[in-house]
Design a protein around this motif. Structure first.
Motif, mmCIF file in Angstrom:
data_model
loop_
_atom_site.group_PDB
_atom_site.id
_atom_site.type_symbol
_atom_site.label_atom_id
_atom_site.label_comp_id
_atom_site.label_asym_id
_atom_site.label_seq_id
_atom_site.Cartn_x
_atom_site.Cartn_y
_atom_site.Cartn_z
ATOM 1 N N GLN A 416 -33.748 -5.924 -41.140
ATOM 2 C CA GLN A 416 -34.003 -4.787 -41.522
ATOM 3 C C GLN A 416 -35.267 -4.927 -42.345
ATOM 4 O O GLN A 416 -36.302 -4.201 -42.454
ATOM 5 C CB GLN A 416 -33.068 -3.871 -42.318
ATOM 6 C CG GLN A 416 -32.046 -3.240 -41.215
ATOM 7 C CD GLN A 416 -30.939 -2.496 -42.005
ATOM 8 O OE1 GLN A 416 -31.479 -1.756 -42.667
ATOM 9 N NE2 GLN A 416 -29.793 -2.566 -41.706
ATOM 10 N N ARG A 419 -38.105 -5.937 -40.276
ATOM 11 C CA ARG A 419 -38.880 -4.958 -39.540
ATOM 12 C C ARG A 419 -39.780 -4.054 -40.551
ATOM 13 O O ARG A 419 -40.630 -3.743 -40.070
ATOM 14 C CB ARG A 419 -37.706 -3.929 -38.928
ATOM 15 C CG ARG A 419 -37.084 -4.721 -37.698
ATOM 16 C CD ARG A 419 -36.203 -3.605 -37.003
ATOM 17 N NE ARG A 419 -35.167 -2.885 -37.652
ATOM 18 C CZ ARG A 419 -34.126 -3.483 -37.738
ATOM 19 N NH1 ARG A 419 -33.945 -4.360 -36.776
ATOM 20 N NH2 ARG A 419 -32.949 -2.927 -38.115
ATOM 21 N N GLU A 423 -43.850 -3.407 -40.019
ATOM 22 C CA GLU A 423 -44.452 -2.305 -40.181
ATOM 23 C C GLU A 423 -45.604 -2.178 -41.249
ATOM 24 O O GLU A 423 -46.631 -1.512 -40.896
ATOM 25 C CB GLU A 423 -43.219 -1.138 -40.295
ATOM 26 C CG GLU A 423 -42.260 -0.943 -39.489
ATOM 27 C CD GLU A 423 -41.139 -0.203 -39.927
ATOM 28 O OE1 GLU A 423 -41.214 0.195 -41.064
ATOM 29 O OE2 GLU A 423 -40.074 0.101 -39.060
#
Length: 487
Positions: A416, A419, A423
């Motif tokens: 997580q 990610r 981003e």
């Protein structure tokens, strides 16, 4: 019938660390000493080993049992008695022998442990012999057949003798850093918190005259120098802020120039400035890097020939400084076995870690907190400024410190964070855990975040560093929310 001792529960990646006597007792120590002889000492061609121990009540018995286990294979054992871990590394390098240090470092009083090394203080870890030692000792404890790869037991048992090396250790360190002729207009007053650990033995020997060496122009104010493995005043773990409170108060009350705190086995050294504020180990690393560079260049070396090692969560200020000096920086994983391996591979002059472990080429690439303290004292002795001003130029960023979170799904939470980094277009590397870096752009802010899983516990470790406090706190809180499932 006694319950089975499971060595896998307390023989860790880098050393042995277990409860006494529930896990580690004389029988276990003897088996590990026997296995150490067969896995390390004999295959390396050694005819002896050296063994030292800290001030924990169980240490003398355990170290003697280990010595007996090694001696049964014909090895001569030199017992150096009470010493710091870097004192054992000195003995290993000085005598050219494999070694064992009985200590649980900063662990509470209920623990003891063993740190092992090959001759010349070369580390023994999970991938360099410790796993084999564990398995062979386990077989011995379980009454199984011995390893058929080893030679038959010798007809004669090795000797076990005692030797005091404290003065030799102190003299060796003094030969590396000269503290006898400071340019400062007055003696340095330094408060030292030994935490009832081995610093109570080594500091008077190295910085005082307890080993019979000439007195130095230092005024040492001692805190908790009495050797006591029950740690009656506070745990000997300066990494925890609560254990620095007494030192910080004493520095201010005494009007001292500097405060030093050693952990239980005195291989790590933490520092506080004249106002009682903690000095970042990365700042100490930067100071030593610059001094070592100047010393090498004065001796005729080119800066480009010099290599320095740091781990992934050392301050960004360290590789920046190394580049500014024209030297080469090598980045490595967290952990002494990794940094020692990189030190040896690259012939590095010096290496520093965020945890206040400092490694020196001149000290067999091993870590010694005492030598780092001497470099700090030498720098302070060359001028009349306060230590906070001296280290300010090495303290360029604001850091979160290491924050641990209990996480069952370490890999999932790390994904997580990965990610989240993707981003934002961050540069990511996975040398040790996950490191995501944001370089300064239009906002002028530079920051990085590292998330690493613990090897032994269901923990994720978070470190954040940024060019300013506000950014550090913002990034810290954002990533911490992801790690703890609050995002």
């Amino acid at each position: 019938m006694t319950s089975r001792t499971d060595l896998s529960q307390f023989v860790k990646a880098y050393d042995v660390r277990g409860l006494v006597p529930q896990q580690l007792d004389a029988r276990v120590a003897r088996a590990i000493g026997s296995a150490f002889a067969r896995v390390v000492a004999l295959p390396d061609g050694a005819d002896g080993i050296v063994v030292g121990h800290d001030m924990r009540p169980s240490s003398p018995e355990l170290s003697r049992a280990f010595a007996d286990g090694a001696a049964q294979h014909g090895l001569d054992v030199t017992l150096i008695g009470l010493c710091s871990t870097d004192g054992l590394y000195f003995a290993s390098g000085h005598l050219g022998l494999p070694g064992a240090m009985f200590t649980a470092s900063h662990n509470p009083a209920a623990y003891n442990g063993i740190k092992l090394c090959r001759a010349g203080a070369r580390p023994v870890g999970q991938d360099s012999g410790l796993a084999e030692i564990r398995d062979l000792a386990q077989a011995d404890l379980d009454g199984e057949a011995h390893d058929t790869r080893t030679e038959a037991a010798p007809t004669a048992t090795g000797t076990v003798r005692e030797q005091d090396l404290l003065r030799d250790y102190a003299a060796f360190l003094r030969g590396l850093v000269d503290l006898s002729r400071p340019r400062r207009s007055r003696p340095i007053r330094v408060v030292v918190d030994a935490g009832n650990g081995m610093g109570g033995l080594t500091v008077p020997a190295v910085l005082g005259d307890a080993a019979g060496l000439p007195a130095l122009p230092l005024e040492v104010v001692p805190l908790y120098f009495e050797l006591d493995g029950t740690f009656p005043n506070h745990e000997a773990n300066p990494l925890e802020p609560a254990n620095l409170v007494d030192l910080q108060r004493a520095v201010v009350e005494q009007g001292a120039d500097l405060g030093l705190a050693f952990d239980g086995d005195a291989d790590r050294c933490f520092a506080v400035d004249e106002q009682g504020r903690a000095i970042s180990p990365s700042a100490v690393t930067g100071l030593i890097v610059e001094r070592e560079t100047r010393r090498a260049v004065a001796a005729g070396a080119e800066p480009a020939e010099l290599t320095f090692v740091h781990n992934v969560i050392t301050s960004r200020a360290v590789p920046e400084l190394i580049a500014e000096l024209g030297a080469r920086a090598v980045r490595t994983r967290v952990g002494h076995s990794y940094i020692k391996a990189q030190m040896a591979e690259h012939g590095a002059v010096f290496g520093g870690e965020h945890s206040a472990h400092y490694y020196f080429q001149d000290f067999w690439f091993a870590d010694t907190g005492m030598l780092a303290a001497m470099y700090l004292l030498a720098a302070l002795g060359e001028q009349d400024d306060v230590v906070s001003a001296l280290v300010a130029r090495y303290d360029r960023y604001r850091a979160s410190g290491e924050i641990n979170s209990t996480v069952a799904d370490q890999a999932g939470r790390t994904d997580q964070v990965r990610r989240w980094a993707g981003e934002r277009g961050l540069r990511v590397d996975e040398l040790d855990g996950l490191t995501a870096t944001h370089e300064a752009d239009g906002d002028g802010r530079t920051w990085w975040v590292n998330v690493r899983p613990s090897n032994t516990e269901p923990l994720l470790r978070l470190n954040v560093e940024a060019s300013d406090q506000e950014t550090m706190e913002q990034v810290r809180d954002e990533v911490l929310a992801i790690i703890r499932g609050e995002a």
